[in-house]
Design a protein around this motif. Sequence first.
Motif, mmCIF file in Angstrom:
data_model
loop_
_atom_site.group_PDB
_atom_site.id
_atom_site.type_symbol
_atom_site.label_atom_id
_atom_site.label_comp_id
_atom_site.label_asym_id
_atom_site.label_seq_id
_atom_site.Cartn_x
_atom_site.Cartn_y
_atom_site.Cartn_z
ATOM 1 N N ILE A 160 30.555 46.325 41.920
ATOM 2 C CA ILE A 160 31.820 46.139 41.208
ATOM 3 C C ILE A 160 32.954 46.951 41.847
ATOM 4 N N LYS A 161 32.649 48.153 42.342
ATOM 5 C CA LYS A 161 33.692 48.966 42.982
ATOM 6 C C LYS A 161 34.147 48.322 44.293
ATOM 7 N N THR A 162 33.201 47.749 45.019
ATOM 8 C CA THR A 162 33.548 47.053 46.262
ATOM 9 C C THR A 162 34.445 45.862 45.970
ATOM 10 N N PHE A 163 34.095 45.120 44.914
ATOM 11 C CA PHE A 163 34.888 43.949 44.538
ATOM 12 C C PHE A 163 36.302 44.360 44.123
ATOM 13 N N GLU A 164 36.418 45.422 43.350
ATOM 14 C CA GLU A 164 37.733 45.880 42.914
ATOM 15 C C GLU A 164 38.582 46.347 44.097
ATOM 16 N N ARG A 165 37.959 47.002 45.076
ATOM 17 C CA ARG A 165 38.700 47.456 46.258
ATOM 18 C C ARG A 165 39.204 46.295 47.097
ATOM 19 N N LEU A 166 38.343 45.287 47.311
ATOM 20 C CA LEU A 166 38.796 44.158 48.132
ATOM 21 C C LEU A 166 39.868 43.357 47.401
ATOM 22 N N PHE A 167 39.743 43.260 46.085
ATOM 23 C CA PHE A 167 40.763 42.567 45.279
ATOM 24 C C PHE A 167 42.106 43.276 45.415
ATOM 25 N N LEU A 168 42.076 44.599 45.304
ATOM 26 C CA LEU A 168 43.297 45.391 45.404
ATOM 27 C C LEU A 168 43.900 45.280 46.805
ATOM 28 N N TYR A 169 43.073 45.273 47.826
ATOM 29 C CA TYR A 169 43.542 45.220 49.211
ATOM 30 C C TYR A 169 44.222 43.885 49.516
ATOM 31 N N TYR A 170 43.623 42.786 49.072
ATOM 32 C CA TYR A 170 44.114 41.469 49.456
ATOM 33 C C TYR A 170 45.150 40.880 48.501
ATOM 34 N N THR A 171 45.247 41.405 47.278
ATOM 35 C CA THR A 171 46.227 40.869 46.327
ATOM 36 C C THR A 171 47.232 41.909 45.845
ATOM 37 N N GLY A 172 46.871 43.194 45.931
ATOM 38 C CA GLY A 172 47.748 44.243 45.418
ATOM 39 C C GLY A 172 47.423 44.648 43.991
ATOM 40 N N TYR A 173 46.455 43.951 43.361
ATOM 41 C CA TYR A 173 46.096 44.258 41.973
ATOM 42 C C TYR A 173 44.598 44.301 41.779
ATOM 43 N N PRO A 226 41.199 43.214 39.599
ATOM 44 C CA PRO A 226 40.849 41.954 38.931
ATOM 45 C C PRO A 226 41.306 41.899 37.477
ATOM 46 N N LYS A 227 41.150 42.981 36.752
ATOM 47 C CA LYS A 227 41.507 42.980 35.328
ATOM 48 C C LYS A 227 43.006 42.780 35.115
ATOM 49 N N ILE A 228 43.824 43.466 35.914
ATOM 50 C CA ILE A 228 45.268 43.338 35.735
ATOM 51 C C ILE A 228 45.736 41.934 36.118
ATOM 52 N N LEU A 229 45.207 41.393 37.199
ATOM 53 C CA LEU A 229 45.619 40.053 37.607
ATOM 54 C C LEU A 229 45.213 39.020 36.558
ATOM 55 N N ARG A 230 44.064 39.215 35.954
ATOM 56 C CA ARG A 230 43.642 38.306 34.883
ATOM 57 C C ARG A 230 44.580 38.422 33.685
ATOM 58 N N ARG A 231 45.011 39.639 33.364
ATOM 59 C CA ARG A 231 45.949 39.830 32.252
ATOM 60 C C ARG A 231 47.281 39.142 32.541
ATOM 61 N N ILE A 232 47.754 39.250 33.788
ATOM 62 C CA ILE A 232 49.002 38.588 34.160
ATOM 63 C C ILE A 232 48.865 37.077 34.026
ATOM 64 N N LYS A 233 47.746 36.541 34.493
ATOM 65 C CA LYS A 233 47.510 35.108 34.413
ATOM 66 C C LYS A 233 47.483 34.648 32.947
ATOM 67 N N ARG A 234 46.850 35.423 32.094
ATOM 68 C CA ARG A 234 46.806 35.074 30.670
ATOM 69 C C ARG A 234 48.206 35.147 30.054
ATOM 70 N N PHE A 235 48.980 36.157 30.444
ATOM 71 C CA PHE A 235 50.370 36.236 29.981
ATOM 72 C C PHE A 235 51.138 34.988 30.376
ATOM 73 N N GLN A 236 50.981 34.537 31.606
ATOM 74 C CA GLN A 236 51.690 33.343 32.058
ATOM 75 C C GLN A 236 51.316 32.130 31.212
ATOM 76 N N ASN A 237 50.049 32.021 30.854
ATOM 77 C CA ASN A 237 49.623 30.904 30.011
ATOM 78 C C ASN A 237 50.296 30.954 28.642
ATOM 79 N N THR A 238 50.348 32.134 28.034
ATOM 80 C CA THR A 238 50.975 32.258 26.714
ATOM 81 C C THR A 238 52.479 32.024 26.806
ATOM 82 N N CYS A 239 53.071 32.484 27.891
ATOM 83 C CA CYS A 239 54.505 32.282 28.111
ATOM 84 C C CYS A 239 54.825 30.789 28.196
#
Length: 281
Positions: free
Chosen positions: A196-209, A211-224
């Motif tokens: 899980i730590k490896t996954f979180e690091r690669l997510f942060l490196y390639y997207t800037g966020y 996984p949890k925060i990006l999922r929250r943003i995506k959910r916000f966009q849906n509600t918006c």
Amino acid sequence: MMHRKFRLEVTNILNITRYAIKNECLIPWVKFFWHIEAVNADIHYKLLPTDCIDVILNLADVIVYETEFNRIIAPPFHINGLRSKCSFIHQENNIRIFGITFYPHGLYPFVLKSLKEVQNKVVDLNGFSYSLTQKLKNAVNNDTAEKIIAEIENTLIDELSIKQDFVDKAQLISDFITINDDISVKSFCDERSINIKTFERLFLYYTGYTPKILRRIKRFQNTCNQLVHQHMASLTDITYDNNFTDQSYFIKEFTHFSGTAPRTFQTEKATVKENVKYKYL
């Protein structure tokens, strides 16, 4: 605190032309191209959090961004990174902008740098990727919008650099973004035998966020989107449509990302999302 001097009653409607990606090799990385052109403009809009990354090619009067903490005069060619907080954009007089909207992991294969540097930031594209900037400057030296878009696409094809290792990691990121929200980061990693730590690091490196925060943003966009396009939808329905545990948590989360409560958001109509007409090509 955010400076409260923004116009909430907006009379200027932005006419944006969106262009579909024509070359298949760009489709996994680039969502679409877009173009805005106007004279005697007076634009003061709220920008909502987004899970996309925009490269902005501004060919006219200056763009000013205002965040919770500062006011930024944007370089003509800049990156407006993934946002987890609302900000404001101001532009007056003449507008002529070409934009490239990338998926969360889509900018990396064109710049080959960690996207942690553009999180919640406006970044000078020239300092981030000199090569890409110079080629895009040549691309916009054409006489019609259609020719400029075609040359921007050709530029990206020339700059695209992909290795199989990145393709595999990008597929993991894409799978997580599109998977059901009920599946936790831990469950996702366990099913694929990934630390899980490896996954979180690669997510942060390639997207800037993360996984949890990006999922929250995506959910916000849906509600918006529901609040903008489904005015009669109840907050209770939106709460459970988007897997919030209760309505108070939904309101708190929405307010965190948008700067206003859901019903206030519906009445103020201050965002780009609510003041745009799209033409699709």
